[in-house]
Structure formats: C-alpha cells, structure tokens
Design an enzyme around this catalytic site. Structure first.
Site, PDB file in Angstrom:
ATOM      1  N   GLY A   3       0.805  -1.226   0.000  1.00 52.22           N
ATOM      2  CA  GLY A   3       0.000   0.000   0.000  1.00 52.22           C
ATOM      3  C   GLY A   3       0.835   1.272   0.000  1.00 52.22           C
ATOM      4  O   GLY A   3       0.568   2.210  -0.759  1.00 52.22           O
ATOM      5  N   ILE A  61       2.067  -9.702   2.180  1.00 46.35           N
ATOM      6  CA  ILE A  61       1.447 -10.842   2.861  1.00 46.35           C
ATOM      7  C   ILE A  61       0.109 -10.429   3.467  1.00 46.35           C
ATOM      8  O   ILE A  61      -0.678 -11.276   3.849  1.00 46.35           O
ATOM      9  CB  ILE A  61       2.368 -11.431   3.956  1.00 46.35           C
ATOM     10  CG1 ILE A  61       2.582 -10.421   5.093  1.00 46.35           C
ATOM     11  CG2 ILE A  61       3.685 -11.909   3.403  1.00 46.35           C
ATOM     12  CD1 ILE A  61       3.118 -11.061   6.373  1.00 46.35           C
ATOM     13  N   ASP A  62      -0.132  -9.117   3.578  1.00 47.10           N
ATOM     14  CA  ASP A  62      -1.367  -8.642   4.235  1.00 47.10           C
ATOM     15  C   ASP A  62      -2.602  -8.777   3.337  1.00 47.10           C
ATOM     16  O   ASP A  62      -3.736  -8.742   3.824  1.00 47.10           O
ATOM     17  CB  ASP A  62      -1.220  -7.170   4.647  1.00 47.10           C
ATOM     18  CG  ASP A  62      -0.026  -6.931   5.551  1.00 47.10           C
ATOM     19  OD1 ASP A  62       0.452  -7.925   6.148  1.00 47.10           O
ATOM     20  OD2 ASP A  62       0.426  -5.783   5.656  1.00 47.10           O
TER      21      ASP A  62
HETATM   22  O1  F6P Z   1       3.123  -5.257   5.480  1.00 46.59           O
HETATM   23  C1  F6P Z   1       3.723  -6.444   5.793  1.00 46.59           C
HETATM   24  C2  F6P Z   1       4.001  -6.546   7.267  1.00 46.59           C
HETATM   25  O2  F6P Z   1       4.624  -7.778   7.512  1.00 46.59           O
HETATM   26  C3  F6P Z   1       2.785  -6.349   8.175  1.00 46.59           C
HETATM   27  O3  F6P Z   1       2.010  -7.515   8.270  1.00 46.59           O
HETATM   28  C4  F6P Z   1       3.443  -5.947   9.466  1.00 46.59           C
HETATM   29  O4  F6P Z   1       2.558  -5.165  10.227  1.00 46.59           O
HETATM   30  C5  F6P Z   1       4.610  -5.133   9.009  1.00 46.59           C
HETATM   31  O5  F6P Z   1       4.894  -5.531   7.688  1.00 46.59           O
HETATM   32  C6  F6P Z   1       5.863  -5.320   9.835  1.00 46.59           C
HETATM   33  O6  F6P Z   1       6.801  -4.428   9.361  1.00 46.59           O
HETATM   34  P1  F6P Z   1       8.353  -4.454   9.709  1.00 46.59           P
HETATM   35  O7  F6P Z   1       8.947  -5.647   9.009  1.00 46.59           O
HETATM   36  O8  F6P Z   1       8.870  -3.183   9.152  1.00 46.59           O
HETATM   37  O9  F6P Z   1       8.454  -4.593  11.173  1.00 46.59           O
END
Ligand code: F6P
Length: 376
Positions: free
Chosen positions: A113, A136-137
């Site tokens: 997004g 993955i979301d």
């Molecule tokens: O957008 C993918 C995601 O894995 C989300 O599910 C999660 O909230 C976020 O990224 C975690 O982000 P980071 O790897 O920057 O901690």
C-alpha cells in the site's frame, strides 16, 4: 517498438516471498521478449535517490524464482520523507534526476500500500510508473490478491496445525498472533484453514469476555484446549470506540494535513497497544482458569521460498507488466483479476485499503463451523 526502452525496477516496503519471482517474470519478458534493457535500484526508493543500481541481465534473473526476499533489497523509505539520521528530506528531485540520468522510460515499483502511494507521488512529479501488488497482508485495493499472501497463509496455517498438538496435550489455551497490519485476511484465512476455535480480526472488534465464554463452553463439552488466532491489528470493542473518537477529532481539526494526521494517530495507537495479545492471553487465563500461552509468528510469515501459487501469480503479474510497458501504458498497477490480469489507474489504488468486508464468505464460513469471532 520496445527495443529502445530502458526500464527501472525497485522493490519497496516489507519483503515477501514472490518478489524475486516477480522481478524474474518482469525481467525475462522485458529483456528476452521485448528487447528492453533494465536497471534495478537497490533498497527501494533510497536506491533511486542515491543512484545505487544493479544492471539486470539474464544472469541476475537465473535461479531466483524459488528464492525468498528480494535480490534488490528493500526499505520502507518514502521519496518525500527520506530519513537522514534524525531528520527527513523530500528527495523527489534527486529521484527525478536519477531517472533522467539513466534515460529511463519508466520505473516499476513493486510493493504494498505504501509503495502504491509513493509511486503515485513520483507519477505526479512527472515520472512514468507502473506498479505490482505485493504483500502478505493482502490489503491492496483493486486486485483480487497480492503475491506473498498465499505463502504466508501456508506458513501460518502450518504453525496453527503444530500449535494444536501441544495445546491438546497440555489442555491449554494458545493465543497465536498473526501479521496483517490493519487487515484480517491472514489471521482469518489461516484461522479457518488451521481450524482455530476463535479468530479475532481488526474488522470485527471483540470482547475478551465473549472469547473467554466460548473457550469455557468448549471445555464444558470436553474440548479442554483452544486455539485463538489473533490478527496483530485486532482491537476490542472499547478500543474501537477510542479509535473512532480519535479519527473523528482529527477529521474535525481539518488542518492541511488532516488525513495524514489520522493515520499517524492510528499508528501511534497501535504502537501503544503492541502487547495486546500478551494482555489478552493473561485475561483469558484468568477468566477461564486454563493455562494459556502466547505465540507470535512475526517475520517467519514473510521468510523463505514462495509457494507454487505465489510463484505463479508473481510470474503472471511480472510478465504482464512487461506487456504493459511495451505498449507504453503508465500510471497503473497491474492487478490480478480471476485468471487474467488487468491494469488499474494508480489513483484508484493509492490511499485505499482492501479490508475484510463483514459479510465476506470466509467470515460466514467461519461462523457456520462454530468459530467464535469475538463479537457474539
Ligand atoms: O506489510 C507487511 C508486514 O509484515 C505487516 O504484516 C506488518 O505489520 C509489518 O509488515 C511489519 O513491518 P516491519 O517488518 O517493518 O516490522
């Protein structure tokens, strides 16, 4: 027609399985079929700012279909707010310069997004952009599905399967926290596929009491264990009220950056409640009298080799993207629509989120098989 086209490509946002498959699908079709040339930019938009490149040839594309992560590296850096130590700077002009220095015809931004929004910012700055949906979301608007989701779903489902045997043996409640940001697709899908007894997603605010009662009912029927699948963005009914008030207040403030403030405030809210699954586990132990444990799956869900479905999807979208570039169509995301692909204007994608609709068939199925969704 496409022979003189030089295309840039970058991966941005959190990594996920299928990124390399998408780079390969795009690169092979662009280089071998359409005769374009291609330059990769390292670590997301930062690579464009700093002009750190990887020339993409057949050699780079060979053998990466099954690899997790991204050969280009990634970051969450935004062009208009690039962090340098403790300050941020709008680096859009530097990006525009790099783009022209390489004589790029277009740049392909592969991401979730946030990437869709950043790509649109670059489009507004005059660059030709095309995007691909990965996360993955599974929360990117205007596409049936994004690559990365199927692999994460498989990993999370297998984890729930494994938690079942230990929960049963110890007669315990196991709360398992799944990723998904503010969307419940992953927790819902894996919860159903793994037969979780309770599934809590952000789209359906829950009551801990309702959850505890469902677990107690199961115990009375002889099922002396329960699996509670919780999305990282799940909130209680009370918290949802607080969020609604917060959003309302920010909207009323109507300052110039009102919309951005809302998401900043939401992020802050969730950061303050980052331990919510730990708290829920404690509450359930107290309310049910059953030993309870928490498992946070975290980045395991994003690692490793992509599933067959993700390899297929990423190859379809990547190769279709080369076709879109060859006909010089820009300002679009290449989306999955059934077995086909289609282009969607970036304006329709950027800033929108695909959440789980409350009447989605997956929710209906979950309720029909007796899963507690935390609300009734
Ligand atoms: O957008 C993918 C995601 O894995 C989300 O599910 C999660 O909230 C976020 O990224 C975690 O982000 P980071 O790897 O920057 O901690």
């Amino acid at each position: 027609m496409a022979k003189d086209q030089c295309i840039g490509v970058l991966t941005s946002g959190g990594d996920c399985p299928g990124l390399n498959a998408a780079i390969r699908g795009l690169g092979k079709a662009a280089l071998d079929h359409y005769g374009m040339s291609m330059i990769g930019f390292r670590d997301g938009f930062r690579g464009l700012v700093q002009d750190r490149t990887l020339r993409i040839t057949g050699e780079q594309l060979s053998g990466i279909l099954t690899d997790g992560g991204t050969i280009l590296g990634t970051s969450r850096d935004k062009p208009h707010k690039m962090p340098f130590g403790d300050r941020t700077e709008d680096m859009t002009p530097a990006i525009v310069e790099t783009y022209h220095r390489h004589g790029l015809e277009a740049v392909v931004c592969i991401g979730g997004g946030g990437t869709q929004k950043n790509a649109m910012r670059l489009m507004d700055a005059g660059l030709n952009v095309v995007t691909l949906p990965k996360t993955i979301d599974n929360d990117i608007a205007e596409t049936d599905v994004s690559f990365g989701f199927d692999t994460a779903l498989g990993i999370a489902t297998e984890a729930i399967d494994r938690l079942h045997s230990t929960a049963t043996s110890h007669h315990r409640v196991i709360v398992v926290e799944l990723m998904g940001h503010r969307a419940g697709w992953l927790a819902l899908g894996a919860g159903i596929a793994g037969g979780a007894d309770v599934i809590l997603i952000p789209e359906i605010p829950y009551s801990a009491e309702v959850v505890a009662n469902a677990i107690k009912r199961r115990a009375r029927r002889g099922h002396r264990f329960s699996i509670v699948a919780v999305a990282e963005g799940a909130v209680t009914i009370e918290q949802q009220k607080q969020i609604d008030e917060l959003v309302q207040k920010k909207k009323e403030a109507k300052d110039r950056e009102g919309k951005k403030d809302v998401s900043d405030a939401l992020n802050q809210f969730h950061e303050e409640h980052v331990d919510h699954t730990l708290r829920l586990t404690g509450q359930l132990e107290k309310a049910t009298g059953m030993e309870s444990r928490l498992t946070i799956l975290g980045h395991l869900q994003r690692g490793g080799t992509p599933s067959a479905a993700d390899r297929l999807l990423a190859t379809r979208l990547g190769s279709a993207c080369a076709e879109v570039l060859a006909r010089r169509q820009y300002g679009v995301m290449v989306a999955a629509r059934g077995d086909a692909t289609e282009t969607v204007q970036l304006e329709k994608v950027a800033g929108s989120k695909k959440l789980v609709p409350p009447d989605h068939p997956w929710i209906q199925a979950a309720r029909l098989v007796g899963t507690c969704m935390g609300d009734e």
